[in-house]
Design an enzyme around this catalytic site. Structure first.
Site, PDB file in Angstrom:
ATOM      1  N   HIS A   1       0.880  -1.175   0.000  1.00  0.00           N
ATOM      2  CA  HIS A   1       0.000   0.000   0.000  1.00  0.00           C
ATOM      3  C   HIS A   1       0.920   1.228   0.000  1.00  0.00           C
ATOM      4  CE1 HIS A   1      -4.161   1.622   1.348  1.00  0.00           C
ATOM      5  NE2 HIS A   1      -3.416   2.674   1.080  1.00  0.00           N
TER       6      HIS A   1
ATOM      7  N   GLU B   1     -12.457  -0.248   0.162  1.00  0.00           N
ATOM      8  CA  GLU B   1     -12.439   1.069   0.812  1.00  0.00           C
ATOM      9  C   GLU B   1     -13.646   1.863   0.356  1.00  0.00           C
ATOM     10  OE1 GLU B   1      -8.894   3.474   0.325  1.00  0.00           O
ATOM     11  OE2 GLU B   1      -7.591   1.730   0.625  1.00  0.00           O
TER      12      GLU B   1
HETATM   13  O1  IFM Z   1      -6.098   7.268   2.457  1.00  0.00           O
HETATM   14  C1  IFM Z   1      -6.297   6.758   1.170  1.00  0.00           C
HETATM   15  C2  IFM Z   1      -5.839   5.311   1.096  1.00  0.00           C
HETATM   16  O2  IFM Z   1      -4.519   5.167   1.487  1.00  0.00           O
HETATM   17  C3  IFM Z   1      -5.991   4.803  -0.309  1.00  0.00           C
HETATM   18  N1  IFM Z   1      -7.313   5.035  -0.822  1.00  0.00           N
HETATM   19  C4  IFM Z   1      -7.870   6.345  -0.667  1.00  0.00           C
HETATM   20  C5  IFM Z   1      -7.748   6.803   0.766  1.00  0.00           C
HETATM   21  C6  IFM Z   1      -8.347   8.213   0.925  1.00  0.00           C
HETATM   22  O3  IFM Z   1      -7.669   9.111   0.123  1.00  0.00           O
END
Ligand code: IFM
Length: 454
Positions: free
Chosen positions: A119, A349
């Site tokens: 990540h 997410e």
């Molecule tokens: O914080 C980030 C994450 O690390 C990756 N996806 C988007 C999130 C919000 O910007």
């Protein structure tokens, strides 16, 4: 349908550099993000991940918070430079032990661990060797993946290789706002391709070495044209190819979209045909990170696709300038189903940064905008399931307020507020709401649609 299908997996997500802190503890090597955030002017007020949420030291307490929230799954990432400080070669036992202990504790708490191998924090030593521009990066990644599978592969069922490779390329190599801080359009296609090869090699290694399921996490945004003019339509088509199809097409259809050559012109390489078998080997799921859509107008100055976003009058935008548009979550899920043959999908997410109210006299944080964001997106997710999308789970971003990369700590996505001084964690209303969603397997969305709203 009341609620979600039985077995639907409810979780929350974080990533290593955003929460852990102690980046050099116990023999860890520096990552590219560690060095980058210590360069002048890279983040607001020079903020960095030296402490972040201090999760490296408070992880036991944090697993307790997850249990209190009723999480069934926790998506987190592993810091490559904790595990292999120089990126390749010697393994740092203390780094592996950290994740090993956390996996055990999660499982003992009834929470399924969902690790992501990469990540965004790359060992700095590998950046010095060209990072993802170097074709060897796929081998480096596979070696690292093999070490991790060797240690955790007996217990962990659900894995992701990469998080949002599009951001790695676009922010790091095209716009220079993430490490390695380059604006090098010619490098971008090579970096994309090497990331995809790295994913493929890790999957190959996984199949040889571990049981369980593995996939990749992409961030997608439906692209709409600002007008029907041919220029806006063409710009929108390129923007869609660049962000949405550039990764999923080679992964699931075995080829890049035709628009890539249009976008990169002479910089678009002829990739070795054999690479596509590696990249396109079957995965067990697609991880979707969804936050927003974008509306685009033709803008020749906006490299690399020639499209700029247009704000929509009357729409609600988050603190990151992202339009709140739950209908586009339904669109993107049905698009994946129709274009790619309905693969299993997890929403890995989804969430929103808003300015939170301060805790009231009872310590309560009434983050109504985030409650509403979660509710509307969960309803869209459920509609997608009703429309036949093979959606298996949902992970809120994020468990904790944390380090939002180049934006520093001001942009807060957490279900738990993290006090920047004391590190105290306080459950926000969005967290209470989400706990009830999980506890009712989504039924609360219908039973009490006004819950936690004024
Ligand atoms: O914080 C980030 C994450 O690390 C990756 N996806 C988007 C999130 C919000 O910007």
């Amino acid at each position: 349908m009341a609620g979600f299908p039985r077995g639907f997996l409810w979780g929350a997500a974080t990533s290593a550099y955003q929460i852990e802190g102690s980046p050099l503890a116990d023999g860890a090597g520096p990552s590219n993000w560690h060095l980058f955030t210590h360069e002048k002017g890279r983040t607001p007020n020079g903020e960095n991940g030296d402490v972040a949420c201090d999760h490296y030291r408070r992880w036991r307490e944090d697993v307790g918070l997850m249990r209190d929230l009723g999480l069934q799954a926790y998506r987190f990432s592993l810091s490559w430079s904790r595990i292999i400080p120089a990126g390749v070669g010697a393994v740092n036992a203390a780094g592996l032990d950290f994740y090993d202990r956390m996996v055990d504790r999660l499982m003992a708490s009834g929470i399924q661990p969902v690790p992501t191998l990469f990540h965004w924090d790359l060992p700095a030593a590998l950046d010095e060797r060209g990072g993802w521009r170097n074709r060897d990066s796929a081998d480096w990644f596979a070696d690292y993946a093999g070490v991790v599978f060797g240690r955790l592969g007996d217990r962990v069922d659900l894995w992701a290789t990469l998080n949002e490779p599009w951001v790695v390329v676009d922010a790091g190599y095209v716009h220079g706002v993430h490490p390695p801080g380059l604006k090098d359009l010619a490098a971008a296609p090579l970096v994309t391709h090497n990331l995809l090869r790295a994913h493929g090699q890790a999957v190959r290694c996984f199949r040889a070495q571990a049981r369980g399921r593995i996939g990749i996490v992409v961030n997608l945004e439906p692209k709409d044209p600002a007008t029907d003019s041919p220029a806006d339509l063409a710009a929108t088509r390129r923007a869609d190819a660049y962000m949405n199809r550039q990764y999923l097409d080679p992964l699931l259809l075995g080829r890049y979209p035709l628009e890539m050559a249009e976008i990169y012109g002479a910089d678009w390489p002829d990739f070795p045909p054999d690479d596509f078998a590696l990249i396109g080997q079957p995965v067990d799921f697609i991880g979707l990170n969804y936050y927003t859509r974008s509306v685009n107008r033709h803008d020749p100055a906006a490299a690399p696709v020639g499209a700029s976003p247009v704000r929509q009058p009357g729409a609600l935008y988050t603190e990151l300038g992202w339009e709140v548009h739950p209908a586009s979550l339904l669109r993107v899920l049905t698009w994946i189903k129709d274009r790619y043959g309905n693969p299993p999908v997890y929403i890995t997410e989804n969430g929103a940064a808003f300015v939170d109210p301060e805790p009231d006299a009872d310590g309560r944080i009434a983050d109504v905008l985030r409650v509403d964001y979660l509710r509307s997106h969960l309803l869209a997710a459920r509609e997608a399931i009703e429309a036949g999308v093979d959606l298996r789970g949902y992970m809120a971003w994020s468990l904790l307020d944390n380090f939002e990369w180049a934006c520093g700590f001001a942009k807060r996505f957490g279900l738990y507020r993290v006090d920047p001084v004391t590190q105290d964690r306080t459950l926000k209303d969005s967290g209470r709401f989400y706990r009830e969603v999980i506890g009712s397997n989504g039924a609360i969305l219908e039973e009490d649609p006004g819950r936690y709203l004024p």
